[in-house]
Design a protein around this motif. Structure first.
Motif, PDB file in Angstrom:
ATOM      1  N   ARG A  80       1.991   1.610  -3.397  1.00 47.23           N
ATOM      2  CA  ARG A  80       0.857   1.848  -4.285  1.00 47.23           C
ATOM      3  C   ARG A  80       0.408   3.302  -4.241  1.00 47.23           C
ATOM      4  O   ARG A  80       0.059   3.889  -5.261  1.00 47.23           O
ATOM      5  CB  ARG A  80      -0.290   0.940  -3.858  1.00 47.23           C
ATOM      6  N   TYR A  81       0.421   3.900  -3.032  1.00 46.85           N
ATOM      7  CA  TYR A  81      -0.126   5.242  -2.891  1.00 46.85           C
ATOM      8  C   TYR A  81       0.943   6.313  -2.761  1.00 46.85           C
ATOM      9  O   TYR A  81       0.680   7.474  -3.043  1.00 46.85           O
ATOM     10  CB  TYR A  81      -1.053   5.296  -1.675  1.00 46.85           C
ATOM     11  N   SER A  87     -11.374   6.318  -9.447  1.00 46.33           N
ATOM     12  CA  SER A  87      -9.957   6.102  -9.739  1.00 46.33           C
ATOM     13  C   SER A  87      -9.113   6.762  -8.665  1.00 46.33           C
ATOM     14  O   SER A  87      -8.463   7.771  -8.894  1.00 46.33           O
ATOM     15  CB  SER A  87      -9.588   6.683 -11.112  1.00 46.33           C
ATOM     16  N   GLU A  94      -6.653   3.687 -15.326  1.00 47.06           N
ATOM     17  CA  GLU A  94      -7.083   3.109 -14.059  1.00 47.06           C
ATOM     18  C   GLU A  94      -8.576   2.867 -13.946  1.00 47.06           C
ATOM     19  O   GLU A  94      -9.006   2.006 -13.205  1.00 47.06           O
ATOM     20  CB  GLU A  94      -6.633   4.015 -12.897  1.00 47.06           C
ATOM     21  N   GLU A 133      -6.619   5.268  -7.037  1.00 46.54           N
ATOM     22  CA  GLU A 133      -5.432   4.478  -6.809  1.00 46.54           C
ATOM     23  C   GLU A 133      -4.157   5.151  -7.303  1.00 46.54           C
ATOM     24  O   GLU A 133      -3.082   4.576  -7.196  1.00 46.54           O
ATOM     25  CB  GLU A 133      -5.575   3.106  -7.478  1.00 46.54           C
ATOM     26  N   LYS A 162      -7.348  15.005  -6.564  1.00 42.97           N
ATOM     27  CA  LYS A 162      -7.587  13.745  -5.860  1.00 42.97           C
ATOM     28  C   LYS A 162      -9.077  13.470  -5.713  1.00 42.97           C
ATOM     29  O   LYS A 162      -9.544  12.334  -5.940  1.00 42.97           O
ATOM     30  CB  LYS A 162      -6.930  13.795  -4.477  1.00 42.97           C
ATOM     31  N   ASN A 177       0.817  -1.204   0.000  1.00 48.27           N
ATOM     32  CA  ASN A 177       0.000   0.000   0.000  1.00 48.27           C
ATOM     33  C   ASN A 177       0.852   1.255   0.000  1.00 48.27           C
ATOM     34  O   ASN A 177       0.478   2.257  -0.612  1.00 48.27           O
ATOM     35  CB  ASN A 177      -0.918   0.005   1.225  1.00 48.27           C
TER      36      ASN A 177
END
Length: 269
Positions: free
Chosen positions: A60-61, A174, A233, A176, A166, A57
């Motif tokens: 990923r972020y 989306s 995404e 991610e 965001k 994670n």
């Protein structure tokens, strides 16, 4: 007093401790070993899966911060052209991937002009604050407190831009995209703002031309970039909804640029 019986002659003392039970020790050793082994393996499995989940994670972020600073002069020059003159970018807007450790990963900015970086946003933000302070000094309004408020105003504008991008991605399903990618895209705002503030210092009337121009260029850049992120995404694509949201992102640049471009001692104005 009973313990003294063993010292008297002719009196035999019965043994107080029982004989050890070999089966009990065997069962106890086997049971404790099974418990220790089972709990150890289970705990190791939980901790291992938890650490892998956290690491996945984080990557990923947030990605690797060092990735965003792998730039050179050639990249910086070409990236500034893409940000300030996006309609002249004749190449594609998709990012280049490469296999790393059995999985696809994006190439760093030094090898991909479409990759986000944090070097240009940080340099542009610092340039914006310095030029804004210099502009106040030319008008006789400079003070350390005013420069501090300009710094806070710039950070707040950066945060608003990140929030806009965001939230837009989340509303389209989306969410991610790595956070540092969004921070980098939002930070390119200060490249156009620095140009506008510099133009105002050199010739005050050029500001009224440069603000709409840089705002338009930033809107085009964000629309192209966000469209690429959405296509990469989003699983279900609603063209009408996506187009309206991309248009909203582009239009939101105008009030943001006007607010950040208004250099004054009152940071809310």
């Amino acid at each position: 007093m009973y313990d003294n019986l063993g010292t008297q002659p002719g009196v035999r003392r019965s043994p107080t401790s029982a004989q050890p039970n070999p089966f009990g020790n065997a069962f106890y050793g086997a049971g404790s070993g099974f418990i220790r082994g089972g709990l150890g393996a289970y705990g190791e499995k939980i901790l291992g899966s938890s650490s892998e989940y956290v690491q996945s994670n984080i990557s990923r972020y947030f990605s690797d911060p060092q990735y965003y600073f792998q730039v050179n002069d050639h990249y910086v020059k070409n990236k500034l052209k893409v940000v300030l003159f996006p309609f002249m970018h004749r190449g594609h807007w998709t990012r280049i991937t490469e296999p790393v450790g059995g999985r696809l990963s994006y190439k760093p900015p030094i090898y991909d002009i479409n990759a986000p970086d944090l070097y240009i946003p940080f340099m542009a933000f610092g340039t914006y604050v310095v030029l804004a302070g210099f502009s106040l000094g030319l008008r006789g309004k400079f003070s350390p407190e005013a420069l501090n408020w300009l710094f806070i105003k710039g950070l707040l504008g950066w945060f608003l831009q990140v929030s806009l991008l965001k939230v837009s991605l989340f509303s389209l399903g989306s969410g991610e995209a790595p956070l540092l990618d969004i921070v980098a895209y939002a930070g390119y705002t200060f490249t156009g703002l620095s140009v506008a503030v510099l133009g105002r210092i050199l010739w005050s009337f050029s500001y009224y031309f440069l603000i709409p121009w840089t705002c338009l260029c930033m809107g085009i850049f964000l629309v192209k970039t966000m469209k690429r992120v959405l296509f990469a995404e989003v699983r279900s694509y609603d063209s009408r909804r996506h187009h309206y949201l991309l248009l909203f992102i582009a239009l939101a640049q105008l009030p943001l640029f006007i607010w950040l471009g208004n250099i004054s001692v009152h940071w809310l104005l």
